[in-house]
Enzyme design. Structure first.
Site, mmCIF file in Angstrom:
data_model
loop_
_atom_site.group_PDB
_atom_site.id
_atom_site.type_symbol
_atom_site.label_atom_id
_atom_site.label_comp_id
_atom_site.label_asym_id
_atom_site.label_seq_id
_atom_site.Cartn_x
_atom_site.Cartn_y
_atom_site.Cartn_z
ATOM 1 N N GLY A 141 0.714 -1.238 -0.244
ATOM 2 C CA GLY A 141 -0.003 0.023 0.054
ATOM 3 C C GLY A 141 0.748 1.207 -0.126
ATOM 4 N N ALA A 142 0.222 2.583 -0.013
ATOM 5 C CA ALA A 142 0.848 3.797 0.024
ATOM 6 C C ALA A 142 1.714 3.791 1.264
ATOM 7 C CB ALA A 142 -0.196 4.910 -0.047
ATOM 8 N N VAL A 143 1.151 3.355 2.264
ATOM 9 C CA VAL A 143 1.817 3.627 3.552
ATOM 10 C C VAL A 143 3.139 2.724 3.620
ATOM 11 C CG1 VAL A 143 1.699 3.534 6.228
ATOM 12 C CG2 VAL A 143 -0.030 4.843 4.774
ATOM 13 N N ARG A 151 -3.559 -11.793 -3.361
ATOM 14 C CA ARG A 151 -3.314 -11.369 -4.515
ATOM 15 C C ARG A 151 -1.736 -10.781 -4.862
ATOM 16 N NH1 ARG A 151 -6.716 -7.407 -2.953
ATOM 17 N NH2 ARG A 151 -5.865 -5.351 -3.133
ATOM 18 N N SER A 152 -1.417 -10.023 -3.810
ATOM 19 C CA SER A 152 0.046 -9.272 -3.923
ATOM 20 C C SER A 152 1.460 -10.381 -3.746
ATOM 21 C CB SER A 152 0.424 -8.344 -2.797
ATOM 22 O OG SER A 152 -0.859 -7.280 -3.331
ATOM 23 N N ARG A 192 -6.181 2.316 18.904
ATOM 24 C CA ARG A 192 -5.907 3.585 19.402
ATOM 25 C C ARG A 192 -6.603 4.225 20.560
ATOM 26 N NH1 ARG A 192 -6.490 6.388 13.607
ATOM 27 N NH2 ARG A 192 -4.502 5.524 12.351
ATOM 28 N N CYS A 214 -3.605 10.361 10.971
ATOM 29 C CA CYS A 214 -2.733 11.276 10.240
ATOM 30 C C CYS A 214 -2.840 12.909 10.682
ATOM 31 C CB CYS A 214 -2.678 11.222 8.710
ATOM 32 S SG CYS A 214 -4.585 11.058 8.025
ATOM 33 N N SER A 218 -4.119 10.744 -0.453
ATOM 34 C CA SER A 218 -2.911 9.730 -0.012
ATOM 35 C C SER A 218 -3.746 9.127 1.361
ATOM 36 C CB SER A 218 -1.680 10.332 0.392
ATOM 37 O OG SER A 218 -1.757 11.248 1.471
ATOM 38 N N HIS A 261 -1.520 16.876 4.006
ATOM 39 C CA HIS A 261 -2.489 17.390 4.597
ATOM 40 C C HIS A 261 -2.413 18.723 5.236
ATOM 41 C CE1 HIS A 261 -4.440 13.689 4.356
ATOM 42 N NE2 HIS A 261 -4.599 13.136 5.661
ATOM 43 N N GLN A 265 1.191 13.415 4.957
ATOM 44 C CA GLN A 265 0.210 12.386 5.134
ATOM 45 C C GLN A 265 0.877 11.148 5.257
ATOM 46 O OE1 GLN A 265 -1.762 9.817 3.489
ATOM 47 N NE2 GLN A 265 -2.432 9.238 5.490
#
Lengths: 365, 365
Positions: A41-43, A68-69, A128, A157, A187, A271, A346
């Site tokens: 993923g992006a993170v 699938r990855s 959290r 974020c 993002s 952000h 972000q």
């Protein structure tokens, strides 16, 4: 992989050191085995960048993602690392597990990682608000890490970026009310949302129609109320409720009144937010500026003469949160309220960087 | 041109009628001669669109601009109208002059227009704070028109859009504090800024560099503090100071405390804003919703179940200001503060439409 280096030079501005009491569970290995859950993923990508850039010592790197990855490879420090499908047994021998695959995955697999002996730094919202799980922004409340029982939560974020800017002020003058309007990048909704912003904008410029698939509304040259699920009773979306609850927890002001509006704007990965901060007594702008100027994780961008203030274009790719437009808030004649504008990456301080900074605190130096 | 039509059908939602006392200077001609100063700009173009769409009766149309635009033609109601260079003598025989060429031009030429017998509706900031010049949003303070002495000021775009949304609430429950964070479109900086947004975004998507020419900062997928000149003492820019002063004047609350942050976002022609509105006593969300729902010039877009709220994409090209995300403000435990989100077309209600609505009030029906 064994690329073990001294970390002291890598985190020069994280000055709020948690004292090494030896009383909490650190990562004992000099070269810990690290697992990244949600590596594709992006993170996940930003986590790999941060670990490399900060020379985090890694004995073995395990990249985990959905089936699938599996089989893909991702580059890390010049080598290609294979992505494996996440299972309960993925954490055998792992010392540190960085989770960033959504709260469902964290709820399902974090316990298995802890059971296997790993310390989990979880970027999802799963834990959290769990009182047994520290919620940590190292510049703000690094000492909270010491109480961990295997899981440490990485904040939302907006909460992470905002509290880096608010903490130096709050330490000197307690905050008693906060107003936030956010300008949030694609993002935060993941790599697919970033791609949708690019593609829909390109289509708009060509005069072509584009059907949104990832986000609920057209994104090209548009903005909309944050796409998190709405609480129909209160009229607040999940993002806003998270930011309020987490900001209170990180700053340790459980009842802090927070006005908040979270808006998704057509920006790729940083952000921004307009903040009004009411203190318990009047605070001079010059004093606030001095408090922000020397604070860890912050860069003051506040040039009135050149009209130069925090912008996503300059926050993107930067470790520091940018803070500026510091001024007296005209809406509060008492002088107790200051206004400021903040921008932060972000994917970095809002996610990956903060997680890696937490992990650095867990290392026995 | 003579395209004189009954106006009653054209402005069905402007229900705050100024009574026809006969005591103020109307435009006597059934088919007034109309001059547009700044005809070739973004607002000039929108003025022509509004005059045509609302079937404003026009005996003669004179398009005025700088000498470098003289000789061009602009389409109006299917004909091409020549653009003339603006001079002091441009207003001979003119009944109505719509100025939209910046405050310098208004200061220099408005007196000549009034001298020649025209009523001026000025879209610049030149006269907005002049106590002899009414500052008018017809849905809010139409009666103020009656006091004009030849010039009527059209407000700043943010002030116009915000006050349409605030007035129905303020009439029922006096507002005592206002917090605004804006999300402002390129159009407020003119047609060239809109083009710069398109071009710089296209360049970004091609991976090419782009040097900003119109705006001071990169605009592609970026946002920045409003580009109006900054007051170095207060730390507020000219846009923010205008919005505060004009909102106070239009709502007739001279000392209203207003927190404000004006931000330019990469959107083409509709402004949005997050508002927190404190009243003198608690106001129920349901009552506020009912007040907004029936109000002139407004459309309530407040669907929590579908996460559908005001967006620039839906405000663009719309006469109505969109208002929604109505909710209790969590930042004020007293219950006196409501939060809402507003979007309005900067070129229409924020400029041209409001000017034409003022002009309609000047016609003898």
């Amino acid at each position: 992989m064994s690329d073990i280096l001294d970390l002291d030079a890598a985190a020069p501005r994280d000055t709020q050191e948690a004292p090494d009491t030896g009383a909490f569970r650190r990562i004992e290995a000099a070269a810990p085995r690290v697992a990244i859950v949600g590596a594709t993923g992006a993170v996940g990508e930003a986590l790999l960048d941060c670990l490399a850039a900060r020379r985090f010592p890694i004995g073995e790197l395990r990249l985990l993602a959905s089936p699938r990855s599996a089989g893909r490879t991702l580059p890390f420090r010049g080598k290609e690392v294979a992505v494996e499908a996440l299972t309960e047994r993925s954490f055998e021998g792992v010392d540190l597990a960085l989770f960033s695959a959504g709260s469902g995955i964290s709820k399902r697999y974090a316990a298995a990682a802890v059971q296997a002996g790993a310390v989990v730094v979880d970027n999802s919202s799963a834990f959290r608000m769990d009182p047994d799980v520290p919620l940590v922004v190292p510049e703000v409340n690094a000492r909270a890490i010491e109480a961990h029982r295997g899981i440490i939560a990485n904040p939302n974020c907006v909460a992470a970026i905002a509290t880096v800017a608010l903490a130096p002020l709050h330490r000197a003058h307690p905050i008693r009310r906060l107003t936030m309007a956010t300008y949030q990048a694609a993002s935060g909704a993941g790599a697919a949302a970033m791609e949708e912003l690019r593609q829909s904008t390109a289509a708009y410029l060509r005069g072509e129609a584009f059907e949104p698939k990832v986000l609920p509304h057209p994104y090209a040259f548009n903005l909309f109320s944050h796409n998190a699920e709405m609480d129909p009773e209160s009229g607040y979306n999940g993002e806003e409720l998270k930011v309020v609850a987490e900001t209170r927890r990180i700053l340790d002001v459980p009842e802090l009144p927070v006005s908040i509006t979270c808006i998704r704007v057509p920006v790729l990965r940083a952000h921004a937010m307009a903040l009004s901060v009411e203190f318990d007594a009047p605070v001079a702008v010059e004093e606030a500026r001095a408090l922000l100027e020397g604070a860890p994780g912050l860069r003051l961008v506040d040039d009135r003469a050149r009209n130069h203030f925090p912008m996503p274009s300059e926050a993107s790719g930067a470790d520091d949160v940018l803070v500026g437009r510091l001024r007296r808030d005209l809406g509060d004649p008492s002088g107790r309220t200051l206004a400021l504008f903040v921008a932060g990456d972000q994917l970095l301080k809002g996610a990956a960087l903060n997680a890696v900074q937490i992990a650095e605190r867990l290392l026995r130096r």
